[in-house]
Design an enzyme around this catalytic site. Structure first.
Site, short mmCIF file in Angstrom:
data_model
loop_
_atom_site.label_atom_id
_atom_site.label_comp_id
_atom_site.label_asym_id
_atom_site.label_seq_id
_atom_site.Cartn_x
_atom_site.Cartn_y
_atom_site.Cartn_z
N GLY A 1 0.84 -1.19 0.00
CA GLY A 1 0.00 0.00 0.00
C GLY A 1 0.87 1.24 0.00
O GLY A 1 2.07 1.17 0.29
N GLN B 1 3.15 10.00 1.24
CA GLN B 1 4.45 9.33 1.39
C GLN B 1 5.41 9.67 0.25
O GLN B 1 6.61 9.45 0.37
CB GLN B 1 4.27 7.80 1.50
CG GLN B 1 3.58 7.36 2.80
CD GLN B 1 3.37 5.87 2.85
OE1 GLN B 1 2.35 5.37 2.36
NE2 GLN B 1 4.31 5.15 3.42
N CYS C 1 5.85 -0.26 7.50
CA CYS C 1 5.55 0.95 6.73
C CYS C 1 6.78 1.33 5.92
O CYS C 1 7.89 1.34 6.46
CB CYS C 1 5.17 2.08 7.70
SG CYS C 1 4.76 3.63 6.85
N LEU C 2 6.56 1.65 4.66
CA LEU C 2 7.68 2.03 3.80
C LEU C 2 8.32 3.33 4.28
O LEU C 2 9.48 3.59 3.97
CB LEU C 2 7.20 2.16 2.35
CG LEU C 2 6.59 0.86 1.77
CD1 LEU C 2 5.98 1.13 0.39
CD2 LEU C 2 7.64 -0.25 1.68
N HIS D 1 -4.44 1.78 8.02
CA HIS D 1 -3.05 2.25 8.10
C HIS D 1 -2.83 3.40 7.09
O HIS D 1 -2.26 4.44 7.42
CB HIS D 1 -2.12 1.07 7.79
CG HIS D 1 -0.67 1.38 7.68
ND1 HIS D 1 0.28 0.87 8.53
CD2 HIS D 1 0.02 2.15 6.79
CE1 HIS D 1 1.48 1.32 8.18
NE2 HIS D 1 1.35 2.09 7.12
N GLU D 2 -3.31 3.19 5.86
CA GLU D 2 -3.10 4.22 4.81
C GLU D 2 -3.94 5.46 5.10
O GLU D 2 -3.50 6.58 4.85
CB GLU D 2 -3.42 3.65 3.42
CG GLU D 2 -2.63 2.42 3.00
CD GLU D 2 -1.12 2.57 3.10
OE1 GLU D 2 -0.63 3.72 3.09
OE2 GLU D 2 -0.43 1.56 3.23
N HIS E 1 -2.23 7.75 7.36
CA HIS E 1 -1.24 8.61 6.69
C HIS E 1 -1.89 9.92 6.22
O HIS E 1 -1.27 10.98 6.27
CB HIS E 1 -0.65 7.92 5.46
CG HIS E 1 0.48 6.97 5.75
ND1 HIS E 1 1.65 7.38 6.34
CD2 HIS E 1 0.63 5.64 5.50
CE1 HIS E 1 2.47 6.33 6.46
NE2 HIS E 1 1.88 5.27 5.96
O1 K1U Z 1 4.10 2.23 3.81
C1 K1U Z 1 2.95 1.82 3.75
O2 K1U Z 1 2.01 2.46 4.18
C2 K1U Z 1 2.72 0.47 3.12
C3 K1U Z 1 2.75 -0.68 4.09
C4 K1U Z 1 1.34 -1.19 4.26
C5 K1U Z 1 1.06 -2.08 5.41
C6 K1U Z 1 1.78 -3.23 5.64
C7 K1U Z 1 1.45 -4.07 6.68
C8 K1U Z 1 0.38 -3.76 7.49
C9 K1U Z 1 -0.33 -2.59 7.26
C10 K1U Z 1 0.01 -1.76 6.21
C11 K1U Z 1 3.68 -1.73 3.49
O3 K1U Z 1 3.50 -2.14 2.39
S1 K1U Z 1 5.00 -2.26 4.47
C12 K1U Z 1 5.81 -3.49 3.45
C13 K1U Z 1 5.12 -4.79 3.42
O4 K1U Z 1 4.01 -4.93 3.87
C14 K1U Z 1 5.82 -5.96 2.87
C15 K1U Z 1 7.06 -5.82 2.33
C16 K1U Z 1 7.72 -6.94 1.83
C17 K1U Z 1 7.13 -8.16 1.89
C18 K1U Z 1 5.87 -8.31 2.45
C19 K1U Z 1 5.21 -7.20 2.95
ZN ZN Z 2 2.65 3.34 6.06
#
Ligand code: K1U
Ligand code: ZN
Length: 171
Positions: free
Chosen positions: A46, A51, A94-95, A136-137, A140
């Site tokens: 997501g 971001q 979260c990225l 979560h998004e 943000h």
């Molecule tokens: O940064 C963000 O908002 C995106 C975030 C979304 C999220 C992940 C987990 C729970 C709630 C919300 C991500 O994408 S973090 C990266 C991620 O989930 C992932 C990365 C590599 C492999 C598997 C998952």
């Molecule tokens: Zn995030």
């Protein structure tokens, strides 16, 4: 394909409250496409526009990334219109908060109104990872990070780690 850099905490731009999209134009669709490219490049599921430094109420989510198949969904001006009393705990990442994962408790099910990329109003009922990811998004969009849901101690430890990582990266 346009990959834009993703802001990482602590960065004051991540605390901005995003504003509504007034009309779903080609420019907004291009922004959603850039967000999807940036999300895939970073291996995320997501991303919120803020971001990548654009404080507009737009999210993209793709929970079905298998064998190179991409199905990004854009949620424009999303709004939670109902949330269950039942809660669920998911380990979140979260990225914008690299290398930190922790459990967050949120409503297990939500109903969400949004505009799709054609500007059409949609109502979605979500549970499981989609409900978590949408919440979560949407946080943000209000300048909230998942670490804001943690204890004061855990949040300050996370910020210290992120600040140190940024200082090291700057040398
Ligand atoms: O940064 C963000 O908002 C995106 C975030 C979304 C999220 C992940 C987990 C729970 C709630 C919300 C991500 O994408 S973090 C990266 C991620 O989930 C992932 C990365 C590599 C492999 C598997 C998952
Ligand atoms: Zn995030």
């Amino acid at each position: 394909m346009t990959v834009r850099p993703i802001l990482t905490a602590p960065d004051p731009r991540l605390q901005a409250v995003s504003t509504d999209v007034e009309a779903v134009t080609d420019e907004i669709r291009q922004l959603a496409d850039d967000m999807a490219d940036s999300m895939y490049e970073a291996d995320g599921i997501g991303l919120a526009a803020v971001q990548i430094g654009v404080a507009k109420r737009i999210l993209v989510i793709d929970l079905d990334q298998k064998e190179g198949k991409k199905n990004p969904v854009a949620y424009i001006n999303p709004r939670i219109v109902w949330a269950s009393d039942e809660v669920a705990v998911f380990e979140e990442g979260c990225l914008s908060v690299p290398e930190i994962w922790d459990d967050v408790e949120r409503p297990a099910r939500i109903k969400c109104e949004y505009l799709d990329r054609d500007g059409k109003a949609q109502l979605l009922e979500a549970d499981g990872l989609l409900a978590t990811c949408l919440q979560h998004e949407m946080d943000h969009l209000n300048g909230v990070l998942f670490i804001d849901h943690l204890s004061r101690l855990k949040k300050s430890m996370a910020i210290r780690k992120l600040t140190k990582a940024k200082k090291l990266a700057a040398v």
